[in-house]
Design an enzyme around this catalytic site. Structure first.
Site, mmCIF file in Angstrom:
data_model
loop_
_atom_site.group_PDB
_atom_site.id
_atom_site.type_symbol
_atom_site.label_atom_id
_atom_site.label_comp_id
_atom_site.label_asym_id
_atom_site.label_seq_id
_atom_site.Cartn_x
_atom_site.Cartn_y
_atom_site.Cartn_z
ATOM 1 N N ASP A 95 0.835 -1.198 0.000
ATOM 2 C CA ASP A 95 0.000 0.000 0.000
ATOM 3 C C ASP A 95 0.875 1.255 0.000
ATOM 4 O OD1 ASP A 95 -2.397 1.349 0.017
ATOM 5 O OD2 ASP A 95 -2.850 0.977 2.125
ATOM 6 N N ASP A 276 -9.392 -0.779 5.403
ATOM 7 C CA ASP A 276 -8.453 -0.816 6.526
ATOM 8 C C ASP A 276 -9.128 -0.403 7.828
ATOM 9 O OD1 ASP A 276 -6.156 -1.037 8.026
ATOM 10 O OD2 ASP A 276 -5.207 0.776 7.269
#
EC number: 4.1.2.13
Length: 344
Positions: A95, A276
């Site tokens: 990420d 997330d």
């Protein structure tokens, strides 16, 4: 299934584009969260993406080491082994990686995968993200050109961000006054710099009001039509049909988003959505409940010895894994990937 090969990953993304759905990309920081992601994907019969942020990778290496690359490699190694026990395809991704940590994260990970490919092996990761949202667009795309060439050589897909996602991700904060909407000019510059696949496949994290973190529903002002405008810019520039979707879009900062906005974004070419904040909460909530419900057992109070069964980490980590996996199923439902694994 083993972790997806580059060919399988490309097939996953192609099917998502053609089918109007997207894959949840779940941020993981440990073996427990990786297991939760795999369990959730498998129960939803959905392929998916497991990803490690710079902070997550550093955490994964342990407090005594605190090394992003070592943590990412260790977490990837666990995921490669654990995924073999499940009947779905999973890709590994890294990420947000900003300019100041490229040499500590994405560049060395690309080099590791290139060494593997040179030995006739598969790359360790299937995609990496370059987050150039904090630098001028021209510099952002110049770095993207370099990284895309390296990614292509290692059979890896690059994710590129243009525009700024608000909120905070791994301690990097974008203020609300930043440019939270990618402009038509930036879409055009992106095509000029890195093409639309001929220089290597990339995923594009364009911004349309996205915000990292947790917000009440309605407080995130999304404008998915920005993505449609980007597709229209590409259609015109490339002479494509009115229904063509040349960009492969990524949806960042979706916590608190209205379901209708998510569905609209899917119609404009979103094929990956990062998850997330919501899964962090889902993981933590049952741990908190366990501590409150077993207060006298998890602590040694007033000379008592507590209850080993209550403070054994397995007793509450199992609950956390289950809760997180259930939240991942919800993400698969939101993104319409349920039952659409390519392994069928």
């Amino acid at each position: 299934m083993p972790i997806a090969t580059p060919e399988v990953y490309n097939e996953m993304l192609d099917r998502a584009k053609e089918g109007g759905f997207a894959f949840p990309a779940i941020n993981c920081t440990s073996s427990e969260t990786i297991n939760a992601a795999l369990k959730g994907f498998a129960e939803a019969e959905s392929d998916g993406i497991i990803q490690f942020s710079t902070g997550g990778a550093e955490f994964g290496s342990g407090l005594a080491v605190k090394n992003k690359v070592k943590g990412a490699v260790a977490l990837a190694a666990f995921a490669h082994e654990a995924a073999k026990s499940y009947g779905i395809n999973v890709a590994l991704h890294t990420d947000h990686c900003q300019k100041e940590v490229l040499d500590e994260y994405v560049r060395p990970l690309l080099a590791i995968s290139q060494e593997r490919v040179d030995r006739g092996e598969l790359p360790l990761f299937q995609s990496h993200m370059w987050d150039g949202s904090a630098v001028p667009i021209d510099e952002n795309l110049e770095i993207a050109q370099e990284l895309l060439a390296k990614a292509k050589a290692a059979n890896i897909i690059l994710e590129v961000e243009i525009g700024v996602v608000g909120g905070e991700e791994d301690g990097v904060e974008a203020k609300a006054g930043a440019n939270l909407y990618t402009s038509p000019e930036d879409f055009e510059k992106t095509i000029d710099a890195i093409g639309t696949g001929e220089k290597g496949r990339y995923l594009l994290a364009a911004t349309f009001g996205n915000v990292h973190g947790v917000y009440k529903p309605g407080n995130v002002k999304l404008r998915p039509e920005v993505l449609l405008e980007g597709q229209q810019v590409a259609r015109k520039k490339l002479g494509l049909a009115d229904d063509a979707l040349p960009f492969d879009f990524v949806f960042h900062g979706g916590s608190g988003s209205e379901k209708e906005k998510i569905e609209e974004a899917l119609t404009y070419g979103v094929i990956k959505m990062n998850v997330d904040t919501d899964t962090q909460y889902a993981f933590t909530r049952p741990i908190v409940s366990h501590m409150f419900e077993n207060y006298n057992g998890v602590l040694k109070i007033d000379g008592e010895v507590g209850n080993k069964k209550a403070y054994d980490p397995r007793s509450y980590m199992k609950k956390a894994e289950q809760s997180m996996s259930e939240r991942i199923i919800e993400s698969c439902q939101d993104l319409k990937s349920v039952g659409k694994t390519t392994s069928k």
